[in-house]
Design an enzyme around this catalytic site. Structure first.
Site, short mmCIF file in Angstrom:
data_model
loop_
_atom_site.label_atom_id
_atom_site.label_comp_id
_atom_site.label_asym_id
_atom_site.label_seq_id
_atom_site.Cartn_x
_atom_site.Cartn_y
_atom_site.Cartn_z
CB SER A 18 -0.86 0.02 1.26
OG SER A 18 -1.53 1.27 1.38
CE1 TYR A 32 -4.47 -2.38 5.12
CE2 TYR A 32 -3.38 -0.27 4.81
CZ TYR A 32 -4.03 -1.36 4.28
OH TYR A 32 -4.24 -1.46 2.92
N1 NAD Z 1 -8.79 -0.40 -1.24
C1 NAD Z 1 -7.74 0.39 -1.09
O1 NAD Z 1 -7.84 1.62 -1.16
C2 NAD Z 1 -6.37 -0.19 -0.86
C3 NAD Z 1 -5.28 0.69 -0.82
C4 NAD Z 1 -4.00 0.18 -0.62
C5 NAD Z 1 -3.81 -1.19 -0.47
N2 NAD Z 1 -4.88 -2.02 -0.51
C6 NAD Z 1 -4.62 -3.46 -0.34
O2 NAD Z 1 -5.24 -4.20 -1.38
C7 NAD Z 1 -5.69 -5.46 -0.88
C8 NAD Z 1 -7.17 -5.62 -1.12
O3 NAD Z 1 -7.86 -4.55 -0.49
P1 NAD Z 1 -9.44 -4.35 -0.63
O4 NAD Z 1 -9.70 -2.92 -0.40
O5 NAD Z 1 -9.91 -5.02 -1.84
O6 NAD Z 1 -9.93 -5.16 0.68
P2 NAD Z 1 -11.38 -5.71 1.03
O7 NAD Z 1 -11.53 -5.52 2.52
O8 NAD Z 1 -12.43 -5.14 0.13
O9 NAD Z 1 -11.25 -7.27 0.71
C9 NAD Z 1 -10.40 -8.07 1.46
C10 NAD Z 1 -10.74 -9.53 1.21
O10 NAD Z 1 -9.86 -10.31 2.04
C11 NAD Z 1 -10.63 -11.31 2.70
N3 NAD Z 1 -9.98 -11.71 3.94
C12 NAD Z 1 -9.94 -11.03 5.12
N4 NAD Z 1 -9.30 -11.76 6.05
C13 NAD Z 1 -8.92 -12.91 5.45
C14 NAD Z 1 -8.23 -14.07 5.90
N5 NAD Z 1 -7.81 -14.18 7.16
N6 NAD Z 1 -7.99 -15.06 5.00
C15 NAD Z 1 -8.45 -14.97 3.72
N7 NAD Z 1 -9.13 -13.91 3.25
C16 NAD Z 1 -9.36 -12.88 4.11
C17 NAD Z 1 -12.00 -10.68 2.92
O11 NAD Z 1 -13.01 -11.65 3.13
C18 NAD Z 1 -12.17 -9.90 1.61
O12 NAD Z 1 -12.77 -10.69 0.61
C19 NAD Z 1 -5.31 -5.49 0.59
O13 NAD Z 1 -4.05 -6.11 0.73
C20 NAD Z 1 -5.19 -4.02 0.94
O14 NAD Z 1 -4.34 -3.79 2.04
C21 NAD Z 1 -6.15 -1.56 -0.68
#
Ligand code: NAD
Length: 258
Positions: free
Chosen positions: A151, A164
């Site tokens: 991130s 985080y």
């Molecule tokens: N959305 C953003 O703005 C953003 C920004 C920077 C980084 N990210 C990174 O991108 C990735 C995806 O983010 P997102 O926003 O799509 O997240 P999200 O919360 O929408 O989805 C996360 C998914 O991970 C699953 N999950 C949670 N705990 C779990 C576990 N113990 N085992 C297996 N699955 C599990 C959840 O059920 C969900 O389907 C993450 O690594 C996040 O840190 C997201």
């Protein structure tokens, strides 16, 4: 016409929702056979499951219930994928959670919960996938590829969420270490660090103050979409990106450049 990932076997953690879901759909569209590994099939943003979404495009995908923080789950995930498809070409460690609390309001339980999913989960995914990949014959010079989700908040501070931010800084580091340690084994390992990506998930991700802050800091005139990250992942998983390893590809509309 052949897709960029034609015939590749991919596992994507956390692919029931958000960015992981978009990566799974994008990979299937490019010809990969995808396994969705998540604690639930229900998308956080609602709608059909990712397996159903992919089926609607005429492709097939599998779901394996997996808690990435549990080694036994990840071990079984990779064993079953390889039993089904014969090898593993791409491992995407995308599953993550967050606490949404500043240091003094973060309990020790919360700290461990976030680190266990985000960082131990990534360790489990990297270790088990690479143990498989190094046994495989190389294809187009590569035995296997790992993509970790970092991130921009693993580089600059993460407002109100030190566990985080620390987990994401760890993801960027772990990527470099693996890229260096396993290059001779023909393992390619990269990180993608998204900026603010609007996934449709309710709750903290839609907090107006956080959205406003992201809009103010993002030079590009919109916030990110899950497809922006899926496109980067397709490229890094493809044979076009073989000499790129140990990189942290920031996909943030210019946030970090400002
Ligand atoms: N959305 C953003 O703005 C953003 C920004 C920077 C980084 N990210 C990174 O991108 C990735 C995806 O983010 P997102 O926003 O799509 O997240 P999200 O919360 O929408 O989805 C996360 C998914 O991970 C699953 N999950 C949670 N705990 C779990 C576990 N113990 N085992 C297996 N699955 C599990 C959840 O059920 C969900 O389907 C993450 O690594 C996040 O840190 C997201």
């Amino acid at each position: 016409m052949n897709g960029l990932l034609e015939g590749k076997i991919a596992v994507i953690t956390g692919a029931s929702s958000g960015i992981g879901r978009a990566i799974a759909v994008g990979f299937a569209r490019e010809g990969a056979r995808v396994t969705i590994a998540d604690i639930t099939q229900l998308p956080i943003e609602g709608g059909p499951t990712t397996v159903e979404l992919i089926a609607r495009t005429g492709a097939q995908a599998d779901y394996e219930r997996t808690d990435v923080s549990r080694w036994e789950d990840v071990d079984q995930l990779i064993s079953r994928t390889v039993a089904r498809h014969g090898r593993l070409d791409v491992m995407i460690n995308n599953a993550a959670t967050y606490s949404g609390t500043p240091l003094l309001e973060t309990s020790s339980e919360e700290w461990h919960r976030v680190l266990e999913v985000n960082l131990t989960g990534m360790f489990n995914g990297c270790k088990r996938a690479i143990a498989q990949m190094i046994t495989q014959e190389p294809r187009h010079e590569v035995r296997g590829r790992v993509i970790n989700l970092g991130s921009q908040q693993g580089i600059v501070t993460c407002p109100r969420d030190p566990p985080y931010g620390v987990s994401k800084a760890g993801a960027i580091y772990l990527t470099r270490q693996i890229a260096v340690d396993y290059a001779r084994e023909l393992i390619v390992c990269n990180c993608i660090s998204p900026g603010k990506i609007v996934t449709g998930a309710p709750g903290l991700p839609t907090d107006p103050a956080l959205i406003q802050n992201a809009q103010r800091r993002t030079p590009w005139p919109r916030l990110g979409r899950p497809e922006d990250i899926a496109n980067a992942a397709v490229f890094l998983a493809s044979d076009r990106a073989t000499y790129i390893t140990g990189a942290n590809l920031v996909v943030d509309g210019g946030w970090l450049a400002g």
